[in-house]
Design a protein around this motif. Sequence first.
Motif, short mmCIF file in Angstrom:
data_model
loop_
_atom_site.label_atom_id
_atom_site.label_comp_id
_atom_site.label_asym_id
_atom_site.label_seq_id
_atom_site.Cartn_x
_atom_site.Cartn_y
_atom_site.Cartn_z
N MET A 65 0.83 -1.16 -0.03
CA MET A 65 0.00 -0.02 0.03
C MET A 65 1.02 1.31 0.04
SD MET A 65 -2.63 1.31 2.82
CE MET A 65 -1.30 1.86 4.03
N VAL A 66 1.88 1.16 0.73
CA VAL A 66 2.72 2.46 1.01
C VAL A 66 3.31 2.67 -0.47
CG1 VAL A 66 5.00 3.36 1.80
CG2 VAL A 66 3.40 2.05 3.18
N THR A 67 4.01 1.53 -1.29
CA THR A 67 4.46 1.57 -2.51
C THR A 67 3.54 2.24 -3.54
OG1 THR A 67 5.87 -0.30 -2.16
CG2 THR A 67 5.50 0.33 -4.33
N SER A 68 2.08 1.95 -3.25
CA SER A 68 1.26 2.39 -4.30
C SER A 68 0.95 3.91 -4.12
CB SER A 68 -0.31 1.53 -4.02
OG SER A 68 -0.70 1.88 -2.77
N LEU A 69 1.21 4.36 -2.97
CA LEU A 69 1.17 5.88 -2.55
C LEU A 69 2.46 6.70 -3.19
CD1 LEU A 69 0.23 5.67 1.06
CD2 LEU A 69 -1.30 6.18 -0.94
N GLY A 70 3.35 5.74 -3.86
CA GLY A 70 4.57 6.60 -4.37
C GLY A 70 5.41 6.76 -3.20
N VAL A 71 5.53 6.01 -2.13
CA VAL A 71 6.62 6.31 -1.27
C VAL A 71 7.39 4.92 -1.21
CG1 VAL A 71 7.10 6.66 1.20
CG2 VAL A 71 5.11 7.56 0.02
N SER A 72 8.73 5.39 -1.19
CA SER A 72 9.67 4.05 -1.15
C SER A 72 9.80 3.51 0.42
CB SER A 72 11.10 4.72 -1.44
OG SER A 72 11.99 3.68 -0.82
N LYS A 73 9.20 2.36 0.28
CA LYS A 73 9.10 1.27 1.50
C LYS A 73 10.20 1.08 2.17
CE LYS A 73 8.83 -3.15 -0.80
NZ LYS A 73 8.12 -4.29 -1.03
N ASP A 74 11.35 0.88 1.15
CA ASP A 74 12.70 0.59 1.59
C ASP A 74 13.26 1.70 2.49
OD1 ASP A 74 12.61 -1.57 0.35
OD2 ASP A 74 13.80 -0.94 -1.63
N ASN A 75 13.00 3.00 2.21
CA ASN A 75 13.63 4.19 2.95
C ASN A 75 12.84 4.12 4.24
OD1 ASN A 75 15.24 4.81 0.71
ND2 ASN A 75 13.97 6.25 -0.19
N VAL A 76 11.64 3.79 4.32
CA VAL A 76 10.85 4.11 5.67
C VAL A 76 11.48 2.74 6.43
CG1 VAL A 76 8.60 3.58 6.52
CG2 VAL A 76 8.84 4.79 4.43
N LYS A 77 11.79 1.72 5.92
CA LYS A 77 12.44 0.49 6.72
C LYS A 77 13.60 1.00 7.22
CE LYS A 77 10.19 -3.65 4.80
NZ LYS A 77 10.49 -4.78 4.10
N ILE A 78 14.36 1.60 6.47
CA ILE A 78 15.83 2.12 7.13
C ILE A 78 15.64 3.04 8.09
CG2 ILE A 78 18.03 3.40 6.33
CD1 ILE A 78 17.61 2.07 3.51
N LEU A 79 14.67 3.94 7.92
CA LEU A 79 14.40 5.15 8.93
C LEU A 79 14.04 4.43 10.10
CD1 LEU A 79 14.13 7.80 9.88
CD2 LEU A 79 11.77 7.86 9.02
N GLY A 80 13.26 3.29 10.20
CA GLY A 80 12.57 2.42 11.53
C GLY A 80 13.98 1.90 12.08
N LEU A 81 14.73 1.39 11.36
CA LEU A 81 15.96 0.70 11.90
C LEU A 81 17.02 1.74 12.35
CD1 LEU A 81 16.53 -1.82 9.23
CD2 LEU A 81 15.88 -2.67 11.39
N ILE A 82 16.98 2.92 11.84
CA ILE A 82 17.73 3.86 12.30
C ILE A 82 17.32 4.42 13.75
CG2 ILE A 82 18.44 6.28 12.11
CD1 ILE A 82 18.69 5.71 9.34
N ILE A 83 16.05 4.59 13.95
CA ILE A 83 15.51 4.97 15.08
C ILE A 83 15.60 3.87 16.26
CG2 ILE A 83 13.27 5.77 16.31
CD1 ILE A 83 12.52 7.24 13.73
N SER A 84 15.26 2.70 15.90
CA SER A 84 15.28 1.52 16.89
C SER A 84 16.72 1.37 17.24
CB SER A 84 14.90 0.48 16.11
OG SER A 84 15.08 -0.75 16.92
N ASN A 85 17.71 1.21 16.44
CA ASN A 85 18.93 1.09 16.95
C ASN A 85 19.59 2.19 17.66
OD1 ASN A 85 20.29 -1.78 16.05
ND2 ASN A 85 18.77 -0.95 14.37
#
Length: 291
Positions: A161-181
Amino acid sequence: MDKIVISTLEQGLIFAVVAIGVYITYKILDFPDLSVDGTFPLGAAVCALGLMKNINPFICCLLAFMAGCIGGFFTGILHVKLKIDALMSGILVMTGLYSINLRIMGKSNVPFFGKELIFSDKVNKLVVIVCILAVVKILFDLFLKTKRGFLLIAVGDNDQMVTSLGVSKDNVKILGLIISNGFVSLGGAMTAQYQGYAEVSMGTGVVVMALAAVIIGSTILGKVSFIKGTTLAIVGAIVYKVAMAVALQFRIEPQDLKLITAIIIVVALSCNGSLFSLKRRVKGGEKVATN
């Protein structure tokens, strides 16, 4: 007895910072991030290096957070850019960080004798811990209400769904991992200053213990819709540390604590069915667990 209770509460609240970090990857992103076992001691190592250079201890915590963010960034890059499996990405970063942490510290154990720490006799330890945890919780809760926060939640629910909105899901995952760690590494820096030394192996089993805290919190309060995810992690961390303290009071050997942790996770998972089978829905910027 009062000292034991206060000490357990202090340790639980410090560990809650780590639990919030693990909550992001395991409960929001559905990403089994094992790099946590490396970024936790990374925070302690960076903190130790800063303290040895007489840098302000709070600045050391900030530097530790930034170092953890870098570790999470590389985990994300390995997974989304190099297409390496999530588990393997975490293992690779965790393994690499062991050597990096040794390089940063210079040796396997660095005591903080005579160094200025965030925990001093002038200010109550519990007050310092609560203030830092409150900042972490409030900032992350506010972040979840932003556009990026909603996307982070959506990626865990339905990345297509995120991809269909024209947003890179990969970048969002990286952001989540950055905040988490980043949060995990901050917890490592706080833990090192609390115990008075940094050790390269202090991250062993952290991901399991933090996961136990998240599961416990979800089991206890997961059905209460208005409870935020960060609150679940905090409550779970405190309950987990209390359980460990009670186990020690019954003269259980310290080397058996990880076995007890595993048993706690098994019991909690059996109550929930499965950690990853919990359905989630977005509600007011929060991902709410439902059975």
